[in-house]
Design a protein around this motif. Structure first.
Motif, PDB file in Angstrom:
ATOM      1  N   TYR A 214       0.781  -1.126  -0.014  1.00 46.96           N
ATOM      2  CA  TYR A 214       0.025   0.040   0.002  1.00 46.96           C
ATOM      3  C   TYR A 214       0.809   1.319  -0.100  1.00 46.96           C
ATOM      4  CZ  TYR A 214      -4.290  -2.542   0.966  1.00 46.96           C
ATOM      5  OH  TYR A 214      -5.406  -3.596   1.072  1.00 46.96           O
ATOM      6  N   ALA A 215       0.403   1.938  -0.760  1.00 49.21           N
ATOM      7  CA  ALA A 215       0.994   3.654  -0.679  1.00 49.21           C
ATOM      8  C   ALA A 215       0.057   4.240   0.412  1.00 49.21           C
ATOM      9  CB  ALA A 215       0.750   4.459  -1.824  1.00 49.21           C
ATOM     10  N   MET A 216       0.811   5.063   1.325  1.00 47.97           N
ATOM     11  CA  MET A 216      -0.003   5.417   2.462  1.00 47.97           C
ATOM     12  C   MET A 216       0.265   7.223   2.482  1.00 47.97           C
ATOM     13  SD  MET A 216      -0.872   2.798   4.025  1.00 47.97           S
ATOM     14  CE  MET A 216      -1.277   3.620   5.552  1.00 47.97           C
ATOM     15  N   GLY A 217      -0.805   7.862   3.122  1.00 45.93           N
ATOM     16  CA  GLY A 217      -0.745   9.142   3.092  1.00 45.93           C
ATOM     17  C   GLY A 217      -1.312   9.649   4.359  1.00 45.93           C
ATOM     18  N   TRP A 218      -1.024  10.817   4.778  1.00 46.20           N
ATOM     19  CA  TRP A 218      -1.452  11.316   6.072  1.00 46.20           C
ATOM     20  C   TRP A 218      -2.379  12.768   5.418  1.00 46.20           C
ATOM     21  CZ3 TRP A 218      -2.115   9.942  10.732  1.00 46.20           C
ATOM     22  CH2 TRP A 218      -1.207   8.978  11.280  1.00 46.20           C
ATOM     23  N   PHE A 219      -3.416  13.041   5.925  1.00 45.69           N
ATOM     24  CA  PHE A 219      -4.281  14.106   5.637  1.00 45.69           C
ATOM     25  C   PHE A 219      -4.729  14.946   6.663  1.00 45.69           C
ATOM     26  CE2 PHE A 219      -4.888  13.657   1.051  1.00 45.69           C
ATOM     27  CZ  PHE A 219      -4.463  12.440   0.962  1.00 45.69           C
ATOM     28  N   ARG A 220      -5.367  15.993   6.650  1.00 44.79           N
ATOM     29  CA  ARG A 220      -5.841  16.721   7.959  1.00 44.79           C
ATOM     30  C   ARG A 220      -7.084  17.456   7.450  1.00 44.79           C
ATOM     31  NH1 ARG A 220      -0.984  21.027   9.268  1.00 44.79           N
ATOM     32  NH2 ARG A 220      -1.660  22.626   7.689  1.00 44.79           N
ATOM     33  N   GLN A 221      -7.997  17.713   8.341  1.00 39.04           N
ATOM     34  CA  GLN A 221      -9.055  18.538   8.084  1.00 39.04           C
ATOM     35  C   GLN A 221      -9.383  19.181   9.334  1.00 39.04           C
ATOM     36  OE1 GLN A 221     -12.397  16.241   6.859  1.00 39.04           O
ATOM     37  NE2 GLN A 221     -13.507  17.813   5.837  1.00 39.04           N
ATOM     38  N   ALA A 222      -9.507  20.646   9.346  1.00 36.08           N
ATOM     39  CA  ALA A 222      -9.934  21.593  10.348  1.00 36.08           C
ATOM     40  C   ALA A 222     -11.481  21.637   9.991  1.00 36.08           C
ATOM     41  CB  ALA A 222      -9.015  22.804  10.243  1.00 36.08           C
TER      42      ALA A 222
END
Length: 123
Positions: free
Chosen positions: A32-40
């Motif tokens: 798997y390719a992995m990512g981090w995201f965020r949401q305010a």
């Protein structure tokens, strides 16, 4: 399909550090390719970091030099070390997985998501 669980969020003073973890289960994590995201609150989900199956990484300019993504395939875990935190880094942070090669920065590319972990930075 892989299942993802984030941990490591919390309350931190500006200039401080946190290390987020995302534990994967139920799949071949190394594929798997992995990512981090965020949401305010009131904002769209925002790309923060990505790591390919082979360990290549990519960051947007606003976190370069402050955040570091890494992965431990033996532990089926992806990490994000966050240093020099700012109040504007306050958000719910999500990890995501996509069963493919490469690096990806758009949320729609990812098909598996964790539940998120809250990061709050106060000044």
């Amino acid at each position: 399909q892989v299942q993802l669980v984030e941990s490591g969020g919390g309350l931190v003073q500006a200039g401080g550090s946190l290390r987020l973890s995302c534990a994967a289960s139920g799949g071949t994590f190394s594929s798997y390719a992995m990512g981090w995201f965020r949401q305010a609150p009131g904002k769209d989900r925002e790309f923060v970091a990505a790591i390919s199956r082979s360990g290549n990484t990519y960051y947007p300019d606003f976190v370069k030099g402050r955040f570091t993504i890494s992965r431990d395939n033996a532990k089926s875990t992806v990490y994000m070390q966050m240093n020099s935190l700012k109040p504007e880094d306050t958000a719910v942070y999500y990890c995501a997985a996509h069963y493919t090669v490469g690096l990806y920065t758009t949320p729609n590319t990812y098909d598996r998501w964790g539940q998120g972990t809250q990061v709050t930075v106060y000044s």
